[in-house]
Each structure stands twice: as C-alpha cells, then as structure tokens.
Scaffold this active site. Structure first.
Site, PDB file in Angstrom:
ATOM      1  N   ASP A 101     -27.178 -72.452   8.340  1.00 19.17           N
ATOM      2  CA  ASP A 101     -27.509 -71.147   8.917  1.00 19.17           C
ATOM      3  C   ASP A 101     -28.523 -70.391   8.072  1.00 19.17           C
ATOM      4  O   ASP A 101     -29.478 -69.828   8.585  1.00 19.17           O
ATOM      5  CB  ASP A 101     -26.222 -70.305   9.114  1.00 19.17           C
ATOM      6  CG  ASP A 101     -25.329 -70.239   7.866  1.00 19.17           C
ATOM      7  OD1 ASP A 101     -25.676 -70.852   6.833  1.00 19.17           O
ATOM      8  OD2 ASP A 101     -24.285 -69.572   7.924  1.00 19.17           O
ATOM      9  N   ASP A 104     -29.832 -68.861   0.677  1.00 22.24           N
ATOM     10  CA  ASP A 104     -29.726 -67.605  -0.061  1.00 22.24           C
ATOM     11  C   ASP A 104     -30.122 -67.891  -1.517  1.00 22.24           C
ATOM     12  O   ASP A 104     -31.305 -67.919  -1.843  1.00 22.24           O
ATOM     13  CB  ASP A 104     -28.279 -67.119   0.123  1.00 22.24           C
ATOM     14  CG  ASP A 104     -27.965 -65.808  -0.533  1.00 22.24           C
ATOM     15  OD1 ASP A 104     -28.896 -65.059  -0.851  1.00 22.24           O
ATOM     16  OD2 ASP A 104     -26.776 -65.502  -0.738  1.00 22.24           O
ATOM     17  N   ARG A 166     -19.091 -63.831  13.743  1.00 25.31           N
ATOM     18  CA  ARG A 166     -19.717 -65.132  14.043  1.00 25.31           C
ATOM     19  C   ARG A 166     -20.187 -65.275  15.489  1.00 25.31           C
ATOM     20  O   ARG A 166     -21.151 -65.960  15.759  1.00 25.31           O
ATOM     21  CB  ARG A 166     -18.705 -66.259  13.854  1.00 25.31           C
ATOM     22  CG  ARG A 166     -18.611 -66.801  12.492  1.00 25.31           C
ATOM     23  CD  ARG A 166     -17.834 -68.117  12.520  1.00 25.31           C
ATOM     24  NE  ARG A 166     -17.109 -68.300  11.283  1.00 25.31           N
ATOM     25  CZ  ARG A 166     -17.656 -68.645  10.126  1.00 25.31           C
ATOM     26  NH1 ARG A 166     -18.961 -68.830  10.045  1.00 25.31           N
ATOM     27  NH2 ARG A 166     -16.935 -68.789   9.052  1.00 25.31           N
TER      28      ARG A 166
HETATM   29  P1  IMP Z   1     -26.608 -70.316  -1.109  1.00 22.75           P
HETATM   30  O1  IMP Z   1     -25.910 -71.482  -1.724  1.00 22.75           O
HETATM   31  O2  IMP Z   1     -26.553 -69.096  -2.000  1.00 22.75           O
HETATM   32  O3  IMP Z   1     -28.022 -70.600  -0.657  1.00 22.75           O
HETATM   33  O4  IMP Z   1     -25.735 -69.835   0.093  1.00 22.75           O
HETATM   34  C1  IMP Z   1     -25.795 -70.320   1.333  1.00 22.75           C
HETATM   35  C2  IMP Z   1     -24.517 -69.976   2.080  1.00 22.75           C
HETATM   36  O5  IMP Z   1     -24.053 -68.629   1.801  1.00 22.75           O
HETATM   37  C3  IMP Z   1     -24.811 -70.007   3.550  1.00 22.75           C
HETATM   38  O6  IMP Z   1     -24.559 -71.275   4.090  1.00 22.75           O
HETATM   39  C4  IMP Z   1     -23.869 -68.952   4.093  1.00 22.75           C
HETATM   40  O7  IMP Z   1     -22.626 -69.552   4.396  1.00 22.75           O
HETATM   41  C5  IMP Z   1     -23.644 -67.981   2.980  1.00 22.75           C
HETATM   42  N1  IMP Z   1     -24.448 -66.743   3.146  1.00 22.75           N
HETATM   43  C6  IMP Z   1     -25.480 -66.326   2.383  1.00 22.75           C
HETATM   44  N2  IMP Z   1     -25.974 -65.163   2.813  1.00 22.75           N
HETATM   45  C7  IMP Z   1     -25.233 -64.820   3.895  1.00 22.75           C
HETATM   46  C8  IMP Z   1     -25.271 -63.690   4.802  1.00 22.75           C
HETATM   47  O8  IMP Z   1     -26.091 -62.760   4.708  1.00 22.75           O
HETATM   48  N3  IMP Z   1     -24.340 -63.707   5.798  1.00 22.75           N
HETATM   49  C9  IMP Z   1     -23.426 -64.698   5.960  1.00 22.75           C
HETATM   50  N4  IMP Z   1     -23.362 -65.769   5.135  1.00 22.75           N
HETATM   51  C10 IMP Z   1     -24.257 -65.822   4.109  1.00 22.75           C
HETATM   52 MG    MG Z   2     -22.731 -71.617   5.151  1.00 24.82          MG
END
Ligand code: IMP
Ligand code: MG
Length: 176
Positions: A101, A104, A166
């Site tokens: 999705d 981040d 969701r």
């Molecule tokens: P990363 O490992 O920090 O890149 O995080 C990715 C995961 O964090 C995504 O697959 C989401 O499940 C969750 N995530 C990050 N930002 C958001 C947000 O703004 N809303 C909902 N889920 C988020």
């Molecule tokens: Mg996720």
C-alpha cells in the site's frame, strides 16, 4: 467523516486512485510483456490495491501473500521487520511483483526485497500506491510508485489506523 474521534480530510479521491491503478498496470504490462507474473500482496494494507491492480494486468497472473510486522505503536514503527506469514509459492525462476500500500521508512520493502532475492526469482520488482518520500530511513525506492504524499498519516483504500478506515473508498489524512 471521523475515525477514533479524529477528523478525516480527503487526500486522493476514488476516481484518481482508479486512474493511477490503470497507469501503473500499463507500465507493468509493458515491462513484463509475455511473462507470467506472481503478484505478492503484503497484508493487510495492500489487499484492495492488489485486487484492483491484478485485474488490470495482462497474461497469466498468480497471487500470493506475505504478512510482515514491525514493532510499532498505532502510528510509528521502530525498525525491525518480522515475517509473520510466509509465501505458499516457491518463487525460484518466477517473475515476482511485490505489491504494498505505502512505502514510508522503506524498511519493510527493503527487508522483503533482500529476503526474496535470496530465493532466486527471475525478476523481482516492487509496486506501491503511496510513497511518503520525506520519511525514508533506508535507501530504497519502489520500481513502480503511484502517488508521492506528504508526511501525514493516511487511511482508506486498504490502509488502516489501528484497523479502522480500511474500507473507505477514497484516501484521507487523519487530522491530528
Ligand atoms: P515502512 O517499513 O516504514 O516503509 O512501512 C510501511 C508500512 O507501514 C506500510 O505497509 C503500512 O502498513 C504502514 N504505514 C506507513 N504509513 C502509513 C499510513 O500513513 N497509514 C497506514 N499505514 C501506514
Ligand atoms: Mg502494510
């Protein structure tokens, strides 16, 4: 509209998401032309995006899922990525497209790519609908990116805030 008593502000309407999914699928169809695709959805956030994306892909497409977990509070994650649900498919020699999705910090996708590339897929690419570019903590960008968004928490179209939001059709900021 509200979730957990916080006001939501529209960020991306359903019509823009639909258009973007078609645009992403067009690029993927071009790059994977004539090849079977194994689309790997990262649970749970990707399930709606994955469902829409795979229906725009041409040729034979199989689907599998993984679930990862990082130590986190409702809105912040702390780094370590744990696989809590494994693939049911052997990806050796396959053309794999990881679908998530949002990217981040980048830790989830980077860890997934490192782990799955050891299993010797033929192609391994990543596709995300949303990218919070300014939040990146590791050096990783997806191969296919829908929208670059600012550093704000978002819900809808599969993305949740502690399991709420969701099923919204559009994507919203949570106004903190
Ligand atoms: P990363 O490992 O920090 O890149 O995080 C990715 C995961 O964090 C995504 O697959 C989401 O499940 C969750 N995530 C990050 N930002 C958001 C947000 O703004 N809303 C909902 N889920 C988020
Ligand atoms: Mg996720």
């Amino acid at each position: 509209m509200k979730i957990k008593n916080k006001e939501l502000e529209l960020l991306i309407p359903e019509s823009d998401i639909k258009e973007k999914v078609k645009e992403l699928a067009k690029q993927i169809n071009k790059d994977f032309e004539g090849k079977e695709i194994l689309a790997v959805g990262i649970l749970k956030g990707s399930f709606i995006f994955l469902a829409d994306l795979v229906r725009e892909l041409e040729g034979k497409v199989c689907v599998d899922f993984m679930q990862v977990s990082s130590y986190h509070t409702e809105m912040e994650s702390f780094g370590e990525v744990i696989f809590v649900k494994e693939l049911t498919t052997d990806i050796k020699g396959k053309n794999v497209l990881i679908v998530d999705d949002i990217i981040d910090t980048g830790r989830t996708l980077k860890a997934l790519v490192e782990a799955l590339s050891l299993r010797e897929p033929n192609i391994l690419k990543t596709c995300v609908l949303l990218d919070k570019k300014e939040r990146r903590e590791v050096d990783y960008d997806a191969d296919y990116t829908g929208f670059i968004i600012p550093d704000k928490f978002v819900v809808g179209y599969g993305l949740d805030w502690a399991e709420e939001g969701r099923t919204l059709k559009d994507i919203y900021y949570v106004k903190i």
